[in-house]
Every structure is written in C-alpha cells, then in structure tokens.
Write a protein that holds these residues in place. Sequence first.
Motif, PDB file in Angstrom:
ATOM      1  N   MET A  21      12.829 -64.175 -13.985  1.00  0.00           N
ATOM      2  CA  MET A  21      12.159 -63.288 -12.577  1.00  0.00           C
ATOM      3  C   MET A  21      10.852 -62.808 -13.016  1.00  0.00           C
ATOM      4  N   LEU A  22      11.000 -62.015 -14.191  1.00  0.00           N
ATOM      5  CA  LEU A  22       9.499 -61.613 -14.743  1.00  0.00           C
ATOM      6  C   LEU A  22       8.458 -62.381 -15.019  1.00  0.00           C
ATOM      7  N   ASP A  23       9.078 -63.815 -15.722  1.00  0.00           N
ATOM      8  CA  ASP A  23       8.019 -64.857 -16.061  1.00  0.00           C
ATOM      9  C   ASP A  23       7.425 -65.505 -14.643  1.00  0.00           C
ATOM     10  N   ALA A  24       8.389 -65.652 -13.857  1.00  0.00           N
ATOM     11  CA  ALA A  24       8.136 -66.293 -12.368  1.00  0.00           C
ATOM     12  C   ALA A  24       7.110 -65.556 -11.758  1.00  0.00           C
ATOM     13  N   THR A  25       7.176 -64.221 -11.908  1.00  0.00           N
ATOM     14  CA  THR A  25       6.196 -63.340 -10.859  1.00  0.00           C
ATOM     15  C   THR A  25       4.933 -62.518 -12.035  1.00  0.00           C
ATOM     16  N   GLN A  26       4.804 -63.538 -12.759  1.00  0.00           N
ATOM     17  CA  GLN A  26       3.880 -62.634 -14.012  1.00  0.00           C
ATOM     18  C   GLN A  26       2.506 -62.447 -13.250  1.00  0.00           C
ATOM     19  N   GLN A  27       2.043 -63.342 -12.697  1.00  0.00           N
ATOM     20  CA  GLN A  27       0.744 -63.260 -11.798  1.00  0.00           C
ATOM     21  C   GLN A  27       0.756 -62.400 -10.700  1.00  0.00           C
ATOM     22  N   LEU A  28       1.779 -61.913 -10.281  1.00  0.00           N
ATOM     23  CA  LEU A  28       2.023 -60.896  -9.196  1.00  0.00           C
ATOM     24  C   LEU A  28       1.746 -59.399  -9.450  1.00  0.00           C
ATOM     25  N   GLY A  29       0.558 -58.914  -9.123  1.00  0.00           N
ATOM     26  CA  GLY A  29       0.384 -57.424  -9.562  1.00  0.00           C
ATOM     27  C   GLY A  29       0.182 -56.385  -8.185  1.00  0.00           C
ATOM     28  N   SER A  30       0.598 -56.922  -7.256  1.00  0.00           N
ATOM     29  CA  SER A  30       0.094 -56.327  -5.919  1.00  0.00           C
ATOM     30  C   SER A  30       1.086 -54.865  -5.929  1.00  0.00           C
ATOM     31  N   TYR A  31       0.515 -54.016  -5.085  1.00  0.00           N
ATOM     32  CA  TYR A  31       1.324 -52.879  -5.076  1.00  0.00           C
ATOM     33  C   TYR A  31       2.746 -53.010  -4.536  1.00  0.00           C
ATOM     34  N   LEU A  32       3.050 -53.915  -3.779  1.00  0.00           N
ATOM     35  CA  LEU A  32       4.567 -54.042  -3.146  1.00  0.00           C
ATOM     36  C   LEU A  32       5.320 -54.578  -4.288  1.00  0.00           C
ATOM     37  N   VAL A  33       4.667 -55.719  -5.052  1.00  0.00           N
ATOM     38  CA  VAL A  33       5.608 -56.212  -6.346  1.00  0.00           C
ATOM     39  C   VAL A  33       5.613 -55.062  -7.079  1.00  0.00           C
TER      40      VAL A  33
ATOM     41  N   SER B 136      13.470 -53.067 -21.331  1.00  0.00           N
ATOM     42  CA  SER B 136      12.505 -53.276 -22.215  1.00  0.00           C
ATOM     43  C   SER B 136      11.455 -54.047 -21.728  1.00  0.00           C
ATOM     44  N   CYS B 137      11.938 -55.475 -21.429  1.00  0.00           N
ATOM     45  CA  CYS B 137      10.835 -56.432 -20.650  1.00  0.00           C
ATOM     46  C   CYS B 137      10.458 -55.984 -19.419  1.00  0.00           C
ATOM     47  N   LEU B 138      11.168 -55.252 -18.720  1.00  0.00           N
ATOM     48  CA  LEU B 138      10.535 -54.747 -17.480  1.00  0.00           C
ATOM     49  C   LEU B 138       9.514 -53.529 -17.638  1.00  0.00           C
ATOM     50  N   ASP B 139       9.725 -52.945 -18.428  1.00  0.00           N
ATOM     51  CA  ASP B 139       8.772 -51.831 -18.952  1.00  0.00           C
ATOM     52  C   ASP B 139       7.255 -52.411 -19.521  1.00  0.00           C
ATOM     53  N   GLU B 140       7.272 -53.397 -20.133  1.00  0.00           N
ATOM     54  CA  GLU B 140       6.236 -54.070 -20.650  1.00  0.00           C
ATOM     55  C   GLU B 140       5.528 -54.891 -19.417  1.00  0.00           C
ATOM     56  N   ALA B 141       6.354 -55.310 -18.509  1.00  0.00           N
ATOM     57  CA  ALA B 141       5.768 -56.092 -17.425  1.00  0.00           C
ATOM     58  C   ALA B 141       5.053 -55.098 -16.363  1.00  0.00           C
ATOM     59  N   LEU B 142       5.732 -53.876 -16.412  1.00  0.00           N
ATOM     60  CA  LEU B 142       5.203 -52.937 -15.493  1.00  0.00           C
ATOM     61  C   LEU B 142       3.860 -52.379 -15.995  1.00  0.00           C
ATOM     62  N   ARG B 143       3.784 -52.110 -17.314  1.00  0.00           N
ATOM     63  CA  ARG B 143       2.643 -51.861 -17.890  1.00  0.00           C
ATOM     64  C   ARG B 143       1.281 -52.659 -17.735  1.00  0.00           C
ATOM     65  N   GLU B 144       1.711 -53.995 -17.961  1.00  0.00           N
ATOM     66  CA  GLU B 144       0.632 -54.891 -17.694  1.00  0.00           C
ATOM     67  C   GLU B 144       0.261 -55.095 -16.342  1.00  0.00           C
ATOM     68  N   ARG B 145       1.277 -55.068 -15.363  1.00  0.00           N
ATOM     69  CA  ARG B 145       0.761 -55.158 -13.894  1.00  0.00           C
ATOM     70  C   ARG B 145       0.167 -53.885 -13.445  1.00  0.00           C
ATOM     71  N   VAL B 146       0.707 -52.676 -13.855  1.00  0.00           N
ATOM     72  CA  VAL B 146      -0.182 -51.480 -13.534  1.00  0.00           C
ATOM     73  C   VAL B 146      -1.620 -51.487 -13.851  1.00  0.00           C
ATOM     74  N   TRP B 147      -1.768 -51.957 -15.347  1.00  0.00           N
ATOM     75  CA  TRP B 147      -3.053 -52.162 -15.723  1.00  0.00           C
ATOM     76  C   TRP B 147      -4.053 -52.846 -14.668  1.00  0.00           C
ATOM     77  N   LEU B 148      -3.542 -54.185 -14.518  1.00  0.00           N
ATOM     78  CA  LEU B 148      -4.213 -54.981 -13.648  1.00  0.00           C
ATOM     79  C   LEU B 148      -4.404 -54.557 -12.438  1.00  0.00           C
ATOM     80  N   TYR B 149      -3.534 -53.981 -11.727  1.00  0.00           N
ATOM     81  CA  TYR B 149      -3.581 -53.287 -10.473  1.00  0.00           C
ATOM     82  C   TYR B 149      -4.788 -52.367 -10.348  1.00  0.00           C
TER      83      TYR B 149
END
Length: 69
Positions: free
Chosen positions: A1-13, A38-51
């Motif tokens: 799920m995290l890999d499939a949505t990697q490019q999604l960094g919207s507020y809602l996501v 642990s994977c989710l935390d890393e994904a959130l760090r990346e997405r929040v930075w991108l956002y």
Amino acid sequence: MLDATQQLGSYLVIQQLLDLKRLLEPHRGTRMVAEFLSCLDEALRERVWLYQWLTQDGRGDGTALGERW
C-alpha cells in the motif's frame, strides 16, 4: 500500500496515513505491526517533507501535519 501510493503526498493522503498510524499504535507489540509502523513513519516523513516543499511558504498545513505526526 505504501509503495503503490508513494507519489501521493496530498494533505488528505497524509491525514489518512496518520489516522492509520493512530489505529495501529496500540498493536505495536506485534512484530508485523511494528515493522509496518516503521515503514509508515518513513513514508510520512517523506510525504510531509514533500507537502511542505509544495506549499507556498513551506509552513502552511505541512507544519501542522509534521507537528501532529
């Protein structure tokens, strides 16, 4: 799920991922859940930075997301 949505960094996501994290936290004692969190935390760090990077001043809702997370 995290890999499939990697490019999604919207507020809602990001909000949905934060909600998922909140729901899973009580089950952190399970190895599989701990590994996913642990994977989710890393994904959130990346997405929040991108956002934050994509917002006009870099402080808008992205900072609030980072503080919540």
